[in-house]
Design a protein around this motif. Structure first.
Motif, PDB file in Angstrom:
ATOM      1  N   UNK A 130       0.832  -1.204   0.000  1.00 25.34           N
ATOM      2  CA  UNK A 130       0.000   0.000   0.000  1.00 25.34           C
ATOM      3  C   UNK A 130       0.865   1.252   0.000  1.00 25.34           C
ATOM      4  N   UNK A 131       1.945   1.242   0.788  1.00 26.28           N
ATOM      5  CA  UNK A 131       2.863   2.389   0.808  1.00 26.28           C
ATOM      6  C   UNK A 131       3.614   2.523  -0.510  1.00 26.28           C
ATOM      7  N   UNK A 132       3.957   1.386  -1.091  1.00 27.79           N
ATOM      8  CA  UNK A 132       4.669   1.384  -2.382  1.00 27.79           C
ATOM      9  C   UNK A 132       3.799   2.068  -3.444  1.00 27.79           C
ATOM     10  N   UNK A 133       2.514   1.696  -3.497  1.00 24.33           N
ATOM     11  CA  UNK A 133       1.596   2.252  -4.492  1.00 24.33           C
ATOM     12  C   UNK A 133       1.390   3.755  -4.268  1.00 24.33           C
ATOM     13  N   UNK A 134       1.120   4.150  -3.038  1.00 27.51           N
ATOM     14  CA  UNK A 134       0.883   5.571  -2.755  1.00 27.51           C
ATOM     15  C   UNK A 134       2.143   6.397  -2.992  1.00 27.51           C
ATOM     16  N   UNK A 135       3.302   5.843  -2.658  1.00 22.08           N
ATOM     17  CA  UNK A 135       4.568   6.536  -2.898  1.00 22.08           C
ATOM     18  C   UNK A 135       4.813   6.716  -4.394  1.00 22.08           C
ATOM     19  N   UNK A 136       4.500   5.689  -5.170  1.00 20.35           N
ATOM     20  CA  UNK A 136       4.658   5.762  -6.625  1.00 20.35           C
ATOM     21  C   UNK A 136       3.775   6.862  -7.212  1.00 20.35           C
ATOM     22  N   UNK A 137       2.527   6.923  -6.778  1.00 21.83           N
ATOM     23  CA  UNK A 137       1.616   7.954  -7.292  1.00 21.83           C
ATOM     24  C   UNK A 137       2.135   9.354  -6.943  1.00 21.83           C
ATOM     25  N   UNK A 138       2.524   9.539  -5.693  1.00 24.09           N
ATOM     26  CA  UNK A 138       2.985  10.866  -5.253  1.00 24.09           C
ATOM     27  C   UNK A 138       4.252  11.292  -6.005  1.00 24.09           C
ATOM     28  N   UNK A 139       5.227  10.407  -6.101  1.00 29.21           N
ATOM     29  CA  UNK A 139       6.497  10.763  -6.753  1.00 29.21           C
ATOM     30  C   UNK A 139       6.316  10.981  -8.264  1.00 29.21           C
ATOM     31  N   UNK A 140       5.400  10.205  -8.892  1.00 29.44           N
ATOM     32  CA  UNK A 140       5.141  10.398 -10.324  1.00 29.44           C
ATOM     33  C   UNK A 140       4.561  11.790 -10.566  1.00 29.44           C
ATOM     34  N   UNK A 141       3.658  12.228  -9.686  1.00 21.59           N
ATOM     35  CA  UNK A 141       3.098  13.572  -9.792  1.00 21.59           C
ATOM     36  C   UNK A 141       4.179  14.630  -9.626  1.00 21.59           C
ATOM     37  N   UNK A 142       4.985  14.488  -8.613  1.00 22.67           N
ATOM     38  CA  UNK A 142       6.030  15.482  -8.344  1.00 22.67           C
ATOM     39  C   UNK A 142       7.069  15.526  -9.451  1.00 22.67           C
ATOM     40  N   UNK A 143       7.465  14.385  -9.952  1.00 28.29           N
ATOM     41  CA  UNK A 143       8.544  14.332 -10.933  1.00 28.29           C
ATOM     42  C   UNK A 143       8.106  14.808 -12.317  1.00 28.29           C
ATOM     43  N   UNK A 144       6.862  14.545 -12.687  1.00 31.77           N
ATOM     44  CA  UNK A 144       6.405  14.867 -14.043  1.00 31.77           C
ATOM     45  C   UNK A 144       5.585  16.149 -14.091  1.00 31.77           C
ATOM     46  N   UNK A 145       5.232  16.698 -12.944  1.00 37.62           N
ATOM     47  CA  UNK A 145       4.536  17.978 -12.924  1.00 37.62           C
ATOM     48  C   UNK A 145       3.088  17.914 -13.357  1.00 37.62           C
ATOM     49  N   UNK A 146       2.557  16.741 -13.553  1.00 39.54           N
ATOM     50  CA  UNK A 146       1.140  16.559 -13.896  1.00 39.54           C
ATOM     51  C   UNK A 146       0.563  15.462 -13.016  1.00 39.54           C
ATOM     52  N   UNK A 147      -0.724  15.588 -12.727  1.00 37.05           N
ATOM     53  CA  UNK A 147      -1.370  14.567 -11.911  1.00 37.05           C
ATOM     54  C   UNK A 147      -1.369  13.207 -12.628  1.00 37.05           C
ATOM     55  N   UNK A 148      -1.504  12.178 -11.837  1.00 36.47           N
ATOM     56  CA  UNK A 148      -1.352  10.806 -12.325  1.00 36.47           C
ATOM     57  C   UNK A 148      -2.696  10.219 -12.761  1.00 36.47           C
ATOM     58  N   UNK A 149      -2.660   9.395 -13.781  1.00 31.49           N
ATOM     59  CA  UNK A 149      -3.824   8.632 -14.232  1.00 31.49           C
ATOM     60  C   UNK A 149      -3.618   7.179 -13.813  1.00 31.49           C
ATOM     61  N   UNK A 150      -4.587   6.601 -13.099  1.00 31.59           N
ATOM     62  CA  UNK A 150      -4.514   5.201 -12.669  1.00 31.59           C
ATOM     63  C   UNK A 150      -5.590   4.411 -13.401  1.00 31.59           C
ATOM     64  N   UNK A 151      -5.174   3.376 -14.102  1.00 31.79           N
ATOM     65  CA  UNK A 151      -6.080   2.508 -14.849  1.00 31.79           C
ATOM     66  C   UNK A 151      -5.853   1.077 -14.366  1.00 31.79           C
TER      67      UNK A 151
END
Length: 520
Positions: A130-151
């Protein structure tokens, strides 16, 4: 109007770029996609197997990644901001069979690690999934400057693959629940979220905490988001139609509907594409998409098979699906063996759904599979004998055949099966035997004077059957009711010969004791 040139058939292809770049037919679903994105953020969609869910997910993935070249000529092209590119995290449980919590966790970790590498996230993942998934979403947003899409595609498959092992299925459910619970708290990092699958598990059991999902499964505006409509068949696939009877295509494969009778019905894409390739009618979807446990469940519950053509249910029953609580309506509806025929709202806020088999393919194939469950042995030979009697319009031969059919039901079957408690067993065998042949069967065929139990329309002749159960001796009441009620009146204008058949079953002898015939 000129007919477009023939293209390749995208049989089994779930990759949007392959279809667009490879010269395949494509039915433009981007109007639906555009409406989804404009109107909301969190969605859930349930559809049966092989209905195009994975292609829908892949199309969304390509869109949010900004792959503009793939969308030239499609509805959404000039309505999309191609300058924005969102990081996409796509998880799928469609491949392989996961049989333990540990293999599920490994499968999830592998996919999350792949996304870390693809998105350029070098930080080591946390220990908990659960922490791995939430960390991935947060860091992807921060690194790419756009919100994340989860499918998330086939979100429920690990559970469905293990339904016959409830303890294991519950363990896998808890593992998935642990993963999906992350999404609500990640809201500020998310642009869009879609979960797709076959079944709709209750929010309490699987989506606890994720109460912001908008279930669009039965929403009229999205009823055709998967599958092909009649218009699609007549336009996109027009080059494939010559040589095939259009009316037969509709009867065999159309009829799936999610929503009121006002929305268009759709075809299963897998069926239509294989028909166009092989040029012959066959149960393509049923042969590849029927879960093994389905027939066993129907047997255990003593399902009255004529009800498959007219089954009333409330929305709560249609979505009541969990490891320990599977409503029969939910199982049949979500798996694709029943579909919405009518929606009524007799009182504000109270909706009643009438379900029925969608088309000839499902009706014939499902009843073929159910005949052995009903005690009918050597069903293929029995169907051949039934076909010969109907083709020759030989009612004496039909009577002989049906009496032999019931005489052949094993004696032990009656003692060992729950359905033996129901008088409807006689009608179940009768209906399923005709329906398995693929002839046109109507159950409880309504007229202004009442409902005839079963009508068969075959080869220019109409057969109206009325059933009665007697203790031992025939009473002649079945044929009498057919005549007195005037059930044949509604058909007289068709110009077809009409045969009235009163069938009486002896409860004690477990046999047809009256097969009274008259011309209407």
């Amino acid at each position: 109007m000129s007919i477009p040139s023939r293209r390749k058939l995208p049989i089994g292809i779930q990759t949007f770029s392959d279809i667009i770049e490879g010269g395949y037919y494509y039915v433009d679903k981007t109007p639906h996609i555009h409406r989804l994105i404009e109107q909301g953020k969190y969605y859930f969609l349930s559809r049966p197997r092989r209905f195009g869910k994975s292609l829908l997910v892949d199309t969304l993935c390509c869109l949010f990644e900004g792959r503009e070249a793939l969308f030239h000529g499609l509805y959404i092209h000039d309505k999309w901001d191609w300058q924005k590119r969102h990081p996409v995290i796509r998880l799928s449980f469609g491949d392989g069979v996961l049989t333990s919590r540990s293999t599920l966790d490994s499968h999830i970790r592998h996919q999350l690690q792949q996304h870390r590498q693809r998105l350029g996230i070098i930080n080591p993942p946390p220990e908990l999934i659960s922490n791995d998934f939430s960390d991935l979403i947060r860091r992807a947003h921060e690194q790419h400057g756009q919100r994340v899409v989860v499918l998330i595609d086939e979100y429920d498959k690990p559970i469905l693959d293990n339904l016959l092992e409830p303890k294991r299925a519950r363990e896998l459910r808890e593992g998935l629940k642990n993963l999906y619970s992350v999404l609500k708290d990640a809201d500020r990092h998310l642009q869009f979220c879609l979960l797709t699958g076959v079944s709709k598990f209750s929010k309490v059991s699987l989506f606890s905490g994720l109460n912001n999902l908008n279930d669009i499964t039965l929403d009229a505006p999205h009823s055709t988001i998967c599958g092909y409509t009649d218009e699609d068949i007549d336009t996109v696939f027009a080059p494939e139609l010559p040589g095939l009877e259009r009316r037969d295509i509709r009867h065999w494969y159309n009829g799936y509907r999610w929503g009121s009778q006002a929305v268009p019905s759709v075809y299963n894409p897998f069926d239509v594409l294989l028909l166009f390739q092989k040029r012959e009618f066959a149960p393509y979807w049923f042969e590849t998409a029927t879960p093994a446990f389905l027939i066993d469940v129907l047997k255990e519950r003593g399902t009255y098979t004529p009800a498959l053509s007219h089954w009333e249910a409330e929305p709560e029953l249609m979505s009541r699906f969990d490891v320990d609580d599977m409503a029969t309506e939910a199982l049949l509806f979500q798996a694709g063996y029943l579909t919405v025929k009518q929606v009524e709202e007799p009182m504000l806020g109270y909706r009643l759904y009438t379900l029925g088999v969608p088309n000839r393919e499902v009706e014939s194939s499902l009843n073929q599979a159910l005949l052995p469950v009903l005690g009918v042995e050597n069903a293929p030979r029995q169907r051949k004998t039934l076909f010969d009697a109907l083709r020759q319009h030989d009612l004496a031969a039909l009577e002989t055949h049906l009496k032999a059919l019931y005489a052949g039901l094993p004696h032990d079957w009656y003692r060992n099966n729950p359905i033996a408690r129901y008088e409807g067993h006689y009608a179940s065998v009768f209906y399923s035997h005709f329906a398995a042949l693929g002839v046109s069967v109507t159950v409880e065929d309504a007229s202004h004077t009442g409902k005839v139990d079963m009508t068969v329309d075959f080869d220019g002749h109409l057969y109206l059957f009325e059933f009665k159960v007697v203790e031992q001796l025939p009473e002649g009441k079945a044929l009498q009711q057919l005549q007195e009620k005037g059930y044949a009146d509604k058909y007289r204008g068709q110009g077809k010969p009409i045969h009235l058949v009163g069938v009486e079953f002896s409860r004690e002898r477990r046999q047809i004791v009256a097969f009274d015939v008259a011309a209407a």
